[in-house]
Design an enzyme around this catalytic site. Sequence first.
Site, PDB file in Angstrom:
ATOM      1  N   LYS A 111       7.060 -16.549   1.918  1.00 17.31           N
ATOM      2  CA  LYS A 111       6.491 -16.927   0.620  1.00 17.31           C
ATOM      3  C   LYS A 111       5.038 -17.385   0.780  1.00 17.31           C
ATOM      4  O   LYS A 111       4.183 -17.092  -0.053  1.00 17.31           O
ATOM      5  CB  LYS A 111       7.337 -18.028  -0.042  1.00 17.31           C
ATOM      6  CG  LYS A 111       8.659 -17.531  -0.623  1.00 17.31           C
ATOM      7  CD  LYS A 111       8.423 -16.707  -1.860  1.00 17.31           C
ATOM      8  CE  LYS A 111       9.632 -16.147  -2.563  1.00 17.31           C
ATOM      9  NZ  LYS A 111      10.710 -15.554  -1.849  1.00 17.31           N
ATOM     10  N   LYS A 194      15.475  -5.136   1.777  1.00 15.13           N
ATOM     11  CA  LYS A 194      16.559  -5.439   0.841  1.00 15.13           C
ATOM     12  C   LYS A 194      16.123  -5.243  -0.615  1.00 15.13           C
ATOM     13  O   LYS A 194      14.931  -5.275  -0.916  1.00 15.13           O
ATOM     14  CB  LYS A 194      17.013  -6.889   1.040  1.00 15.13           C
ATOM     15  CG  LYS A 194      15.940  -7.895   0.713  1.00 15.13           C
ATOM     16  CD  LYS A 194      16.470  -9.305   0.557  1.00 15.13           C
ATOM     17  CE  LYS A 194      15.316 -10.245   0.206  1.00 15.13           C
ATOM     18  NZ  LYS A 194      15.663 -11.518  -0.298  1.00 15.13           N
ATOM     19  N   LYS A 197      14.136  -9.005  -6.463  1.00 19.03           N
ATOM     20  CA  LYS A 197      13.548  -9.052  -7.810  1.00 19.03           C
ATOM     21  C   LYS A 197      12.053  -8.800  -7.757  1.00 19.03           C
ATOM     22  O   LYS A 197      11.481  -8.188  -8.639  1.00 19.03           O
ATOM     23  CB  LYS A 197      13.804 -10.414  -8.447  1.00 19.03           C
ATOM     24  CG  LYS A 197      15.242 -10.610  -8.853  1.00 19.03           C
ATOM     25  CD  LYS A 197      15.486 -12.033  -9.316  1.00 19.03           C
ATOM     26  CE  LYS A 197      16.970 -12.311  -9.331  1.00 19.03           C
ATOM     27  NZ  LYS A 197      17.315 -13.584  -8.697  1.00 19.03           N
TER      28      LYS A 197
HETATM   29  P1  TYM Z   1      18.587 -15.413  -5.014  1.00 11.87           P
HETATM   30  O1  TYM Z   1      18.383 -15.845  -6.418  1.00 11.87           O
HETATM   31  O2  TYM Z   1      17.461 -14.752  -4.298  1.00 11.87           O
HETATM   32  O3  TYM Z   1      19.815 -14.438  -4.923  1.00 11.87           O
HETATM   33  C1  TYM Z   1      21.076 -14.801  -5.461  1.00 11.87           C
HETATM   34  C2  TYM Z   1      22.188 -14.270  -4.588  1.00 11.87           C
HETATM   35  O4  TYM Z   1      22.087 -12.858  -4.436  1.00 11.87           O
HETATM   36  C3  TYM Z   1      22.071 -12.511  -3.068  1.00 11.87           C
HETATM   37  N1  TYM Z   1      21.182 -11.360  -2.851  1.00 11.87           N
HETATM   38  C4  TYM Z   1      21.510 -10.306  -2.105  1.00 11.87           C
HETATM   39  N2  TYM Z   1      22.622 -10.019  -1.415  1.00 11.87           N
HETATM   40  C5  TYM Z   1      22.671  -8.842  -0.772  1.00 11.87           C
HETATM   41  N3  TYM Z   1      21.654  -7.925  -0.794  1.00 11.87           N
HETATM   42  C6  TYM Z   1      20.513  -8.174  -1.482  1.00 11.87           C
HETATM   43  N4  TYM Z   1      19.540  -7.273  -1.516  1.00 11.87           N
HETATM   44  C7  TYM Z   1      20.410  -9.412  -2.178  1.00 11.87           C
HETATM   45  N5  TYM Z   1      19.441  -9.984  -2.944  1.00 11.87           N
HETATM   46  C8  TYM Z   1      19.940 -11.172  -3.343  1.00 11.87           C
HETATM   47  C9  TYM Z   1      21.530 -13.737  -2.344  1.00 11.87           C
HETATM   48  O5  TYM Z   1      21.923 -13.749  -0.995  1.00 11.87           O
HETATM   49  C10 TYM Z   1      22.138 -14.859  -3.155  1.00 11.87           C
HETATM   50  O6  TYM Z   1      23.450 -15.114  -2.722  1.00 11.87           O
HETATM   51  N6  TYM Z   1      18.226 -19.709  -2.473  1.00 11.87           N
HETATM   52  C11 TYM Z   1      19.112 -18.911  -3.317  1.00 11.87           C
HETATM   53  C12 TYM Z   1      19.574 -19.632  -4.574  1.00 11.87           C
HETATM   54  C13 TYM Z   1      20.265 -20.922  -4.303  1.00 11.87           C
HETATM   55  C14 TYM Z   1      21.564 -21.098  -3.733  1.00 11.87           C
HETATM   56  C15 TYM Z   1      21.773 -22.506  -3.692  1.00 11.87           C
HETATM   57  C16 TYM Z   1      22.528 -20.209  -3.251  1.00 11.87           C
HETATM   58  C17 TYM Z   1      19.778 -22.159  -4.585  1.00 11.87           C
HETATM   59  N7  TYM Z   1      20.681 -23.114  -4.232  1.00 11.87           N
HETATM   60  C18 TYM Z   1      22.959 -23.020  -3.187  1.00 11.87           C
HETATM   61  C19 TYM Z   1      23.711 -20.752  -2.742  1.00 11.87           C
HETATM   62  C20 TYM Z   1      23.919 -22.136  -2.717  1.00 11.87           C
HETATM   63  C21 TYM Z   1      18.354 -17.671  -3.751  1.00 11.87           C
HETATM   64  O7  TYM Z   1      17.153 -17.659  -3.808  1.00 11.87           O
HETATM   65  O8  TYM Z   1      19.143 -16.633  -4.149  1.00 11.87           O
END
Ligand code: TYM
Length: 329
Positions: A111, A194, A197
């Site tokens: 980031k 991967k 967004k």
């Molecule tokens: P975020 O918002 O980027 O993504 C949400 C969830 O989707 C999964 N994900 C993927 N899995 C497989 N392949 C991909 N290409 C892919 N893109 C996204 C992510 O692994 C995630 O499970 N930091 C976290 C949000 C968060 C969180 C938490 C998660 C904040 N607090 C506590 C679990 C527990 C995040 O940015 O996810």
Amino acid sequence: MQKVVSGIRPTGNLHLGNYFGAVKNFLRMQEEYNCYFFIADYHSLTTHPTPENLHNNVRQVLAEYLACGLDPEKSTIYIQSDVPEVAELSLLMSMNAYLGELERTTSFKDKARQQPENVNAGLLTYPVLMASDIIMHNADKVPVGKDQEQNLEMTRKFAGRFNHIYKTDYFTIPQSFNYGEALVKIPGLDGSGKMGKSEGNGIYLADEAKAIQKKVMRAVTDSGPTEMNSPLTEPVQNLITLMEVVSTPDTVQYFRDKYASCEIRYGDMKKQLAEDIIKFNAPIREKIEAIKADEAYLSKVVAMGRDKARESAQKTLKDVRSIIGIKQF
Ligand code: TYM
């Protein structure tokens, strides 16, 4: 009953990576565990400080959670900022998180490279807030995709360190979780990396058929195999991985065989993939629209989730304050 916590940042619509990496597990887990699924709007401020669309993004993700089948009667569905206890827990946890380890986190380094004009402290302490989300409900399991593995490791480290420093076993050490054992990584359509967004390589649950077709037909491939039984190149493997989640096993095998015999036509393969994604998305897409139009239902779900999540959060915070030595006069 074991507890589950997971969240998604509201920085755009949910894509297939979010669904197959996380939400698919949520659906099964809500039948078996005590689940807390939230929308991580505090976290989204580290990259998207945009008041004009924050609320709409939260609404969209909420409607998408519900359209996918998350059931507010079975699990606690809430918005992170509705539970301000997590901010206090995060402050307390940050006292035992060290600058060096936070700076070495891959997502922080990524980031910082992507937004050099805004390397804010929230980006640095992102894993502390995430750990707080999880331990606030004393989660045993955290369903996430592979990209969150390091954040989960940090969570275990912080929870364990707290227990060690305060000579307690108050916090459960949570495990990342996927029913298929290995955490999932759904690839994007641009040949490498991967689905994400911000990468512009994703297919969203809310995408219309035409948009899906267009994106898939433009996906990166290679110039075709020239030798029998050669291993799949990365861009083709990525399309096969997408097929594996939306198409039938027969379909996947058909295109694998065509690749092995050097008879593959990527146009046909993409047409099939687009068709299967459209079939998968259609019912969810319809529900998203219907749910988004039902303001009263959304408000009810949010209020219910907030009350249940706060009850659990307040209990944890009370215990943690006492363990730390904060006493009432
Ligand atoms: P975020 O918002 O980027 O993504 C949400 C969830 O989707 C999964 N994900 C993927 N899995 C497989 N392949 C991909 N290409 C892919 N893109 C996204 C992510 O692994 C995630 O499970 N930091 C976290 C949000 C968060 C969180 C938490 C998660 C904040 N607090 C506590 C679990 C527990 C995040 O940015 O996810």
